[in-house]
Structure formats: structure tokens, C-alpha cells
Enzyme design. Structure first.
Site, mmCIF file in Angstrom:
data_model
loop_
_atom_site.group_PDB
_atom_site.id
_atom_site.type_symbol
_atom_site.label_atom_id
_atom_site.label_comp_id
_atom_site.label_asym_id
_atom_site.label_seq_id
_atom_site.Cartn_x
_atom_site.Cartn_y
_atom_site.Cartn_z
ATOM 1 N N HIS A 114 -7.861 14.865 -3.558
ATOM 2 C CA HIS A 114 -8.032 13.503 -4.073
ATOM 3 C C HIS A 114 -7.541 13.319 -5.506
ATOM 4 C CE1 HIS A 114 -10.089 11.524 -0.699
ATOM 5 N NE2 HIS A 114 -10.537 12.731 -0.428
ATOM 6 N N ASP A 146 -5.805 2.233 -1.484
ATOM 7 C CA ASP A 146 -4.418 2.322 -1.953
ATOM 8 C C ASP A 146 -3.689 0.984 -1.820
ATOM 9 O OD1 ASP A 146 -4.407 2.307 0.812
ATOM 10 O OD2 ASP A 146 -2.681 3.637 0.984
ATOM 11 N N ASN A 172 -3.978 12.873 0.137
ATOM 12 C CA ASN A 172 -5.344 13.297 -0.170
ATOM 13 C C ASN A 172 -5.737 14.552 0.596
ATOM 14 O OD1 ASN A 172 -6.073 11.322 -2.074
ATOM 15 N ND2 ASN A 172 -6.596 9.859 -0.479
ATOM 16 N N ASP A 211 -5.270 10.258 -6.763
ATOM 17 C CA ASP A 211 -5.517 9.432 -7.949
ATOM 18 C C ASP A 211 -4.275 9.365 -8.835
ATOM 19 O OD1 ASP A 211 -8.071 8.979 -7.085
ATOM 20 O OD2 ASP A 211 -9.031 10.381 -8.487
ATOM 21 N N ASP A 231 0.840 -1.196 0.000
ATOM 22 C CA ASP A 231 0.000 0.000 0.000
ATOM 23 C C ASP A 231 0.875 1.245 0.000
ATOM 24 O OD1 ASP A 231 0.773 0.620 2.601
ATOM 25 O OD2 ASP A 231 -1.151 0.172 3.508
#
Length: 228
Positions: free
Chosen positions: A108, A138, A103, A112, A95
Site C-alpha cells: 500500500h 484511486d 497494492n 500511496d 482512476d
């Protein structure tokens, strides 16, 4: 001279207005057609197990199906056959470190961008055909099947190095009206579980073990960041 059918003089403002209306309608029809195609693409991606954000990644359901297939191969008798016999699996769980901070601080869309970059790095760090999956948020899983004896530790370090080397996203910072582009470095924590022939373990157990090893490595100082 007026057009006997329409009563509108050719080249008049009425003609231009009508053309504009027709173009607007064509534009709306095109938007509707594109929206329908987008829906079809999403539906097809779901059918084949694709991730909606990352082209290279499968979803969890499809990953589970693939792992179950590999487990069946590992438990099948070793008989003479033309196709290679599966020797073992390496399941890497990972992760993004401090994803929430990315974020929260940068938004966000920046998160992404980080996810998309990880998907790209994983594709570059693995072999063609090695399944890559984003199983949530993630979290990513990579499955590496081996048809001969493999050095798992060496392969794991190789993936770590390829994924974490010079890993960053670019974000736009607006400070007191002055905009600038800033590089935001981040790392990936990883752990792996090896699965060998005649295994009695399940998909959930494999993923849980790999996940726990990933968190153990994260506790030692999170992912290995390597500068270019």
C-alpha cells in the site's frame, strides 16, 4: 565541594543522570506538542475540504459544493457585468488502472506513491484554480470552467497526454536478499462530461456520466500510456 541546595556534587554522575531525565521529558513533551499540531492540521484540512494524502486534492463533499456553485452560475441570467460569465464546464473523471495489482504486489505505501504522483501530475496538467478532487480510493475528478467557447476533445487529449506521459513509481524489490530499485509504469483511464448553460442536470448525474465514459474508454484498452 557539594552544592548546599541539592547535596549533589557539581559535575557528578548524579548531575548527568538528572540532565538525561530532563532531556527525555522535554523530548516527550515535544512529541506530544507535534502530535497535537498534526491533529490540528488534519482538522483544518477537513474543514477546507482537503484530502489527507494529496495536498492538491479536495474531498468529495467540497467538490460537490464547488460543482453546485458552478451549476448555479450556468443557470443564472446573462446580464451585463464586469466579471466574466461562465460559459461551460468540463468535468473529467479518472482512476488508476490496475491499482489493486500495485497494492497487492508492491504494498500500500507504493499505492500511496502512485496516488500522490497522480495528484502532482493533475496539478501540472491543469490551470491554477481548476479544482482537483480525490473522491475515493484511486478515483479523481478535475473540474475545468470555461468563460469562452472551448474545444473539449482537444483539452481532454491534452490532459491525457500530460498525465500519462512517462508515468511510473519507483519501488524497492528484495529478491533472495538482493535489493534493487524497479520502475513500475501505470496508466490513468479518463472520461469527461461537458456541462453547458441552462443545464438541468445535477452534480450526481454529471459525475455518473463522466464515470461511465471513463469506464467505456477503459474497456477500449485502459489508459493511454505515452513513453517519454
Amino acid at each position: 565541594m557539594r552544592d548546599p541546595d541539592s547535596g549533589i556534587r557539581p559535575g557528578s554522575p548524579d548531575d548527568s543522570y538528572q540532565s538525561i531525565l530532563e532531556l527525555r521529558q522535554e523530548n516527550e513533551n515535544l512529541k506530544d506538542a507535534i502530535a497535537e499540531k498534526d491533529k490540528e492540521i488534519v482538522h483544518l484540512r477537513e474543514m477546507v475540504g482537503g484530502d489527507p494524502l494529496i495536498n492538491e486534492a479536495l474531498n468529495r463533499a467540497f467538490l460537490t459544493s464547488i460543482l453546485e456553485g458552478y451549476i448555479r452560475q450556468l443557470n443564472s441570467p446573462q446580464i451585463e457585468r464586469k466579471s466574466p460569465v461562465l460559459h461551460s464546464l468540463m468535468v473529467v473523471f479518472m482512476d488508476i488502472d490496475r491499482m489493486k495489482d500495485i497494492n497487492d504486489e508492491y504494498g500500500h505505501p507504493s499505492g500511496d506513491k502512485a496516488l500522490t504522483l497522480v495528484g502532482k501530475r493533475l496539478k501540472e496538467a491543469t490551470r491554477p484554480g481548476d479544482p482537483i478532487s480525490r473522491i475515493g480510493g484511486d478515483e479523481f475528478v478535475v473540474v475545468l470552467p470555461f468563460y469562452e467557447v472551448a474545444n473539449f476533445e482537444e483539452k481532454f487529449k491534452e490532459i491525457q497526454h500530460k498525465v500519462n506521459t512517462g508515468l511510473f513509481i519507483e519501488v524497492e524489490i528484495d529478491k533472495e536478499g538482493v535489493k534493487r530499485i524497479e520502475r513500475v509504469p501505470f496508466t490513468i483511464s479518463m472520461g469527461f462530461e461537458k456541462v453547458e448553460r441552462d443545464t438541468k442536470t445535477t452534480v450526481d448525474e454529471i459525475l455518473t456520466e463522466a464515470d461511465q465514459k471513463m469506464y467505456k474508454n477503459k474497456g477500449r484498452g485502459r489508459g493511454l500510456r505515452i513513453e517519454e
